[in-house]
Design a protein around this motif. Sequence first.
Motif, PDB file in Angstrom:
ATOM      1  N   THR A 131      39.377  38.519  46.562  1.00  0.00           N
ATOM      2  CA  THR A 131      38.892  37.668  45.459  1.00  0.00           C
ATOM      3  C   THR A 131      37.510  37.108  45.759  1.00  0.00           C
ATOM      4  O   THR A 131      36.733  36.856  44.842  1.00  0.00           O
ATOM      5  CB  THR A 131      39.882  36.522  45.151  1.00  0.00           C
ATOM      6  OG1 THR A 131      40.065  35.708  46.317  1.00  0.00           O
ATOM      7  CG2 THR A 131      41.215  37.072  44.670  1.00  0.00           C
ATOM      8  N   PHE A 132      37.197  36.932  47.033  1.00  0.00           N
ATOM      9  CA  PHE A 132      35.841  36.509  47.415  1.00  0.00           C
ATOM     10  C   PHE A 132      34.834  37.570  46.988  1.00  0.00           C
ATOM     11  O   PHE A 132      33.796  37.266  46.387  1.00  0.00           O
ATOM     12  CB  PHE A 132      35.764  36.268  48.922  1.00  0.00           C
ATOM     13  CG  PHE A 132      34.398  35.905  49.415  1.00  0.00           C
ATOM     14  CD1 PHE A 132      33.952  34.590  49.333  1.00  0.00           C
ATOM     15  CD2 PHE A 132      33.559  36.863  49.956  1.00  0.00           C
ATOM     16  CE1 PHE A 132      32.677  34.248  49.781  1.00  0.00           C
ATOM     17  CE2 PHE A 132      32.293  36.540  50.407  1.00  0.00           C
ATOM     18  CZ  PHE A 132      31.848  35.221  50.324  1.00  0.00           C
ATOM     19  N   LEU A 133      35.152  38.835  47.296  1.00  0.00           N
ATOM     20  CA  LEU A 133      34.259  39.933  46.906  1.00  0.00           C
ATOM     21  C   LEU A 133      34.185  40.076  45.387  1.00  0.00           C
ATOM     22  O   LEU A 133      33.104  40.309  44.832  1.00  0.00           O
ATOM     23  CB  LEU A 133      34.725  41.242  47.540  1.00  0.00           C
ATOM     24  CG  LEU A 133      34.631  41.301  49.067  1.00  0.00           C
ATOM     25  CD1 LEU A 133      35.252  42.594  49.590  1.00  0.00           C
ATOM     26  CD2 LEU A 133      33.184  41.165  49.528  1.00  0.00           C
ATOM     27  N   LEU A 134      35.330  39.924  44.718  1.00  0.00           N
ATOM     28  CA  LEU A 134      35.344  39.995  43.257  1.00  0.00           C
ATOM     29  C   LEU A 134      34.480  38.899  42.646  1.00  0.00           C
ATOM     30  O   LEU A 134      33.700  39.155  41.716  1.00  0.00           O
ATOM     31  CB  LEU A 134      36.783  39.881  42.746  1.00  0.00           C
ATOM     32  CG  LEU A 134      36.972  39.906  41.225  1.00  0.00           C
ATOM     33  CD1 LEU A 134      36.457  41.225  40.641  1.00  0.00           C
ATOM     34  CD2 LEU A 134      38.437  39.705  40.872  1.00  0.00           C
ATOM     35  N   ALA A 135      34.576  37.698  43.181  1.00  0.00           N
ATOM     36  CA  ALA A 135      33.790  36.572  42.659  1.00  0.00           C
ATOM     37  C   ALA A 135      32.294  36.817  42.820  1.00  0.00           C
ATOM     38  O   ALA A 135      31.494  36.389  41.987  1.00  0.00           O
ATOM     39  CB  ALA A 135      34.191  35.279  43.353  1.00  0.00           C
ATOM     40  N   ARG A 136      31.915  37.535  43.873  1.00  0.00           N
ATOM     41  CA  ARG A 136      30.490  37.823  44.098  1.00  0.00           C
ATOM     42  C   ARG A 136      29.939  38.823  43.088  1.00  0.00           C
ATOM     43  O   ARG A 136      28.730  38.890  42.864  1.00  0.00           O
ATOM     44  CB  ARG A 136      30.273  38.344  45.514  1.00  0.00           C
ATOM     45  CG  ARG A 136      30.577  37.261  46.560  1.00  0.00           C
ATOM     46  CD  ARG A 136      30.133  37.658  47.917  1.00  0.00           C
ATOM     47  NE  ARG A 136      28.676  37.772  47.953  1.00  0.00           N
ATOM     48  CZ  ARG A 136      27.978  37.894  49.061  1.00  0.00           C
ATOM     49  NH1 ARG A 136      28.583  37.920  50.213  1.00  0.00           N
ATOM     50  NH2 ARG A 136      26.671  38.006  49.022  1.00  0.00           N
ATOM     51  N   MET A 181      34.357  32.483  38.765  1.00  0.00           N
ATOM     52  CA  MET A 181      35.639  32.607  39.457  1.00  0.00           C
ATOM     53  C   MET A 181      35.684  31.635  40.641  1.00  0.00           C
ATOM     54  O   MET A 181      35.560  32.036  41.792  1.00  0.00           O
ATOM     55  CB  MET A 181      35.853  34.041  39.930  1.00  0.00           C
ATOM     56  CG  MET A 181      37.284  34.326  40.302  1.00  0.00           C
ATOM     57  SD  MET A 181      37.494  36.090  40.649  1.00  0.00           S
ATOM     58  CE  MET A 181      39.217  36.268  40.275  1.00  0.00           C
ATOM     59  N   PRO A 182      35.901  30.352  40.345  1.00  0.00           N
ATOM     60  CA  PRO A 182      35.996  29.380  41.433  1.00  0.00           C
ATOM     61  C   PRO A 182      37.249  29.624  42.268  1.00  0.00           C
ATOM     62  O   PRO A 182      38.127  30.410  41.894  1.00  0.00           O
ATOM     63  CB  PRO A 182      36.055  28.033  40.701  1.00  0.00           C
ATOM     64  CG  PRO A 182      36.571  28.359  39.343  1.00  0.00           C
ATOM     65  CD  PRO A 182      36.081  29.749  39.028  1.00  0.00           C
ATOM     66  N   VAL A 183      37.336  28.930  43.389  1.00  0.00           N
ATOM     67  CA  VAL A 183      38.423  29.186  44.331  1.00  0.00           C
ATOM     68  C   VAL A 183      39.798  28.938  43.698  1.00  0.00           C
ATOM     69  O   VAL A 183      40.760  29.636  44.026  1.00  0.00           O
ATOM     70  CB  VAL A 183      38.228  28.368  45.631  1.00  0.00           C
ATOM     71  CG1 VAL A 183      38.466  26.884  45.395  1.00  0.00           C
ATOM     72  CG2 VAL A 183      39.125  28.904  46.736  1.00  0.00           C
ATOM     73  N   GLY A 184      39.902  27.984  42.786  1.00  0.00           N
ATOM     74  CA  GLY A 184      41.187  27.752  42.119  1.00  0.00           C
ATOM     75  C   GLY A 184      41.632  28.963  41.322  1.00  0.00           C
ATOM     76  O   GLY A 184      42.810  29.349  41.346  1.00  0.00           O
TER      77      GLY A 184
END
Length: 198
Positions: A73-78, A85-88
Amino acid sequence: MAVFSPRNTAIAALVLLAATAATLLAMGRVPICTCGEIKLFAPEVYSPDNSQQIADWYTPSHVIHGFLFYGATFLLARLLPAGWMPVGARLLLAMLVEIGWELLENSPIIIDRYRAQTIALDYYGDSVLNSICDVLAMMIGFWIARRLPVLATVALGIGLEILCLVVIRDNLTLNVLMLVHPVQAVLDWQKGAMPPAP
């Protein structure tokens, strides 16, 4: 985004957990171990307590799911515009994936596959307690990955895999391998740790 504030995320997470429990119950899963006891940890892999209690030797696999989902999800958010796409939102997405797996894992097709292709010969599905705790273990893994440096998270994941491999001759990697493409030599080696039939 305000919609994914810590409070709103916590409420959404609780709703997802409650919906998961209700769905598992509707699927016929038992709420707790049929032995009638609730234990913090079930140390014996080849026992009726496995996959029925709060934690067992497969709990580390779910923690590692959290590591992997945090990274994905970190890569997706980038890839998305900043703030989309915040951490929540990422945590809730990770929960949805983990919950999807828990529901699939407790369906007859996967239960039968486990029993036919892995060392889980007596596996009849998880208790609702165990499934919910598996999701919570994933959430803990997600939180750990958010807090630790990447290399520390990778080292911890490898350490958990090695620990489970040494103690129970199984881990996330072998579990996936044996579910997707069973290897007879691996199955024979794993069976070497099984207690003799009564």
